[in-house]
Design a protein around this motif. Structure first.
Motif, PDB file in Angstrom:
ATOM      1  N   TYR A  85       0.844  -1.185   0.000  1.00 23.31           N
ATOM      2  CA  TYR A  85       0.000   0.000   0.000  1.00 23.31           C
ATOM      3  C   TYR A  85       0.886   1.245   0.000  1.00 23.31           C
ATOM      4  O   TYR A  85       1.837   1.341   0.773  1.00 23.31           O
ATOM      5  N   PHE A  86       0.545   2.173  -0.873  1.00 21.35           N
ATOM      6  CA  PHE A  86       1.286   3.422  -0.978  1.00 21.35           C
ATOM      7  C   PHE A  86       0.359   4.602  -0.726  1.00 21.35           C
ATOM      8  O   PHE A  86      -0.784   4.621  -1.199  1.00 21.35           O
ATOM      9  N   ILE A  97       4.051  13.048  -4.429  1.00 18.92           N
ATOM     10  CA  ILE A  97       5.229  12.568  -3.717  1.00 18.92           C
ATOM     11  C   ILE A  97       4.823  11.301  -2.988  1.00 18.92           C
ATOM     12  O   ILE A  97       3.876  11.308  -2.205  1.00 18.92           O
ATOM     13  N   TRP A  98       5.565  10.230  -3.253  1.00 17.80           N
ATOM     14  CA  TRP A  98       5.142   8.913  -2.816  1.00 17.80           C
ATOM     15  C   TRP A  98       5.779   8.510  -1.500  1.00 17.80           C
ATOM     16  O   TRP A  98       6.953   8.794  -1.242  1.00 17.80           O
ATOM     17  N   GLY A  99       4.994   7.809  -0.680  1.00 20.02           N
ATOM     18  CA  GLY A  99       5.558   7.126   0.475  1.00 20.02           C
ATOM     19  C   GLY A  99       6.311   5.888   0.012  1.00 20.02           C
ATOM     20  O   GLY A  99       6.225   5.489  -1.141  1.00 20.02           O
ATOM     21  N   SER A 100       7.031   5.292   0.935  1.00 24.23           N
ATOM     22  CA  SER A 100       7.870   4.143   0.594  1.00 24.23           C
ATOM     23  C   SER A 100       7.099   2.833   0.579  1.00 24.23           C
ATOM     24  O   SER A 100       7.635   1.798   0.185  1.00 24.23           O
TER      25      SER A 100
ATOM     26  N   GLN B  41      14.688   3.338  -5.194  1.00 27.28           N
ATOM     27  CA  GLN B  41      14.149   4.706  -5.181  1.00 27.28           C
ATOM     28  C   GLN B  41      12.653   4.761  -4.920  1.00 27.28           C
ATOM     29  O   GLN B  41      12.101   5.839  -4.673  1.00 27.28           O
ATOM     30  N   GLY B  42      11.991   3.608  -5.014  1.00 28.58           N
ATOM     31  CA  GLY B  42      10.541   3.633  -4.885  1.00 28.58           C
ATOM     32  C   GLY B  42       9.898   4.210  -6.127  1.00 28.58           C
ATOM     33  O   GLY B  42      10.423   4.084  -7.229  1.00 28.58           O
ATOM     34  N   LEU B  43       8.769   4.853  -5.939  1.00 26.99           N
ATOM     35  CA  LEU B  43       8.028   5.438  -7.058  1.00 26.99           C
ATOM     36  C   LEU B  43       8.483   6.875  -7.272  1.00 26.99           C
ATOM     37  O   LEU B  43       8.469   7.687  -6.359  1.00 26.99           O
ATOM     38  N   GLU B  44       8.867   7.177  -8.514  1.00 26.09           N
ATOM     39  CA  GLU B  44       9.338   8.526  -8.836  1.00 26.09           C
ATOM     40  C   GLU B  44       8.519   9.097  -9.991  1.00 26.09           C
ATOM     41  O   GLU B  44       8.308   8.424 -11.002  1.00 26.09           O
ATOM     42  N   PHE B  45       8.114  10.323  -9.833  1.00 26.04           N
ATOM     43  CA  PHE B  45       7.422  11.033 -10.907  1.00 26.04           C
ATOM     44  C   PHE B  45       8.416  11.385 -12.000  1.00 26.04           C
ATOM     45  O   PHE B  45       9.533  11.813 -11.728  1.00 26.04           O
ATOM     46  N   LEU B  46       7.994  11.221 -13.242  1.00 27.44           N
ATOM     47  CA  LEU B  46       8.851  11.597 -14.370  1.00 27.44           C
ATOM     48  C   LEU B  46       8.297  12.821 -15.088  1.00 27.44           C
ATOM     49  O   LEU B  46       8.956  13.851 -15.166  1.00 27.44           O
ATOM     50  N   GLN B  85      21.215   1.094 -15.034  1.00 28.64           N
ATOM     51  CA  GLN B  85      20.497   1.804 -13.974  1.00 28.64           C
ATOM     52  C   GLN B  85      19.123   2.289 -14.429  1.00 28.64           C
ATOM     53  O   GLN B  85      18.333   2.772 -13.611  1.00 28.64           O
ATOM     54  N   ASP B  86      18.833   2.178 -15.725  1.00 32.98           N
ATOM     55  CA  ASP B  86      17.493   2.516 -16.209  1.00 32.98           C
ATOM     56  C   ASP B  86      16.499   1.380 -15.968  1.00 32.98           C
ATOM     57  O   ASP B  86      15.290   1.568 -16.159  1.00 32.98           O
ATOM     58  N   SER B  87      17.003   0.239 -15.581  1.00 32.53           N
ATOM     59  CA  SER B  87      16.122  -0.906 -15.319  1.00 32.53           C
ATOM     60  C   SER B  87      15.134  -0.539 -14.216  1.00 32.53           C
ATOM     61  O   SER B  87      15.525  -0.079 -13.138  1.00 32.53           O
ATOM     62  N   ALA B  88      13.863  -0.731 -14.497  1.00 29.71           N
ATOM     63  CA  ALA B  88      12.811  -0.315 -13.567  1.00 29.71           C
ATOM     64  C   ALA B  88      11.474  -0.737 -14.144  1.00 29.71           C
ATOM     65  O   ALA B  88      11.404  -1.219 -15.275  1.00 29.71           O
ATOM     66  N   VAL B  89      10.443  -0.534 -13.360  1.00 34.05           N
ATOM     67  CA  VAL B  89       9.082  -0.639 -13.896  1.00 34.05           C
ATOM     68  C   VAL B  89       8.630   0.788 -14.198  1.00 34.05           C
ATOM     69  O   VAL B  89       8.670   1.659 -13.333  1.00 34.05           O
ATOM     70  N   TYR B  90       8.221   0.993 -15.434  1.00 34.02           N
ATOM     71  CA  TYR B  90       7.754   2.316 -15.851  1.00 34.02           C
ATOM     72  C   TYR B  90       6.230   2.287 -15.895  1.00 34.02           C
ATOM     73  O   TYR B  90       5.624   1.468 -16.587  1.00 34.02           O
ATOM     74  N   LEU B  91       5.651   3.190 -15.114  1.00 32.85           N
ATOM     75  CA  LEU B  91       4.200   3.208 -14.962  1.00 32.85           C
ATOM     76  C   LEU B  91       3.611   4.437 -15.633  1.00 32.85           C
ATOM     77  O   LEU B  91       4.147   5.543 -15.508  1.00 32.85           O
TER      78      LEU B  91
END
Lengths: 108, 114
Positions: A85-86, A97-100, B41-46, B85-91
């Motif tokens: 859950y995020f 801005i996302w939580g971990s 890094q978790g989820l990052e906005f692009l 380092q670009d390896s990731a899930v892109y959402l």
């Protein structure tokens, strides 16, 4: 530093029980969204709150912008509730801005 | 309603190759968002488009990454000269009007750069 602090990082519940997840914000946020990421990796939107409390089935979420936190309560947990859950908070520029994340495991 | 569609679901590229990821937003949605998710890094906005126009690309790496939305039914994220380092899930996500609305996410594209 991190603007969204989510806790706990992991949680294990037995079916039928409940608990709460929490996100604390270090700056004023406009709104918060809660998501469930299921075992397939899909992100499912649970709630969008600009203020107050919303309830949907066994889930309830509260956002208190003045005190800079949001909670997600789960009651009567079911096996399908397992996942990560995020919370994601909208900052002043509306960027999320996302939580971990909280990894939730529901045990039979 | 099929939801947000992302293709491919999985992509493996060699270092230095180009990768193009596709997103089809929910029909009628005006806003499209791209995010990247990694364990570290978790989820990052692009980046974020509204009515096909780029509104906020503050999360995009300055080099090698670009995003476009040539029409209201699809957006692309292109990574040139891919690196491990670009390896990731892109959402990809879409919302009805803007970043002030609920965002609905696609299943993601898992990119692996060898």
């Amino acid at each position: 530093g991190d603007q969204v602090e989510q806790s706990p990082s992991a949680l294990s519940l037995h079916e039928g029980t409940g608990s709460a997840l929490r996100c604390n914000f270090t700056t004023t946020m406009r709104a918060v969204q809660w998501f469930q990421q299921n075992s397939r990796g899909s992100l499912i939107n649970l709630f969008y709150l600009a203020s107050g409390t919303k309830e949907n089935g066994r889930l309830k979420s509260t956002f208190n912008s003045k005190e800079s936190y949001s909670t997600l309560h789960i009651r009567d947990a079911q096996l399908e509730d397992s996942g990560t859950y995020f919370c994601a908070a909208e900052a002043g520029n509306y960027q999320l801005i996302w939580g971990s994340g909280t990894k939730l495991i529901i045990k039979p | 309603n099929a939801g947000v569609i992302q293709t491919p679901r999985h992509k493996v590229t060699g270092k230095g190759q180009e990768a193009t990821l596709w997103c089809e937003p929910i029909s009628g949605h005006s806003a499209v968002f791209w995010y990247r998710q990694t364990i570290v890094q978790g989820l990052e906005f692009l980046t974020y488009f509204r009515n096909q126009a780029p509104i906020d690309d503050s999360g995009m790496p300055k080099e090698r990454f670009s995003a476009q939305m040539p029409n209201q039914s699809h957006s692309t994220l292109k990574i040139q000269s891919t690196q491990p380092q670009d390896s990731a899930v892109y959402l990809c996500a879409s919302s009805f009007r803007s970043n002030q609305d609920t965002q609905y996410f696609g299943p993601g594209t898992r990119l692996l750069v060898l």
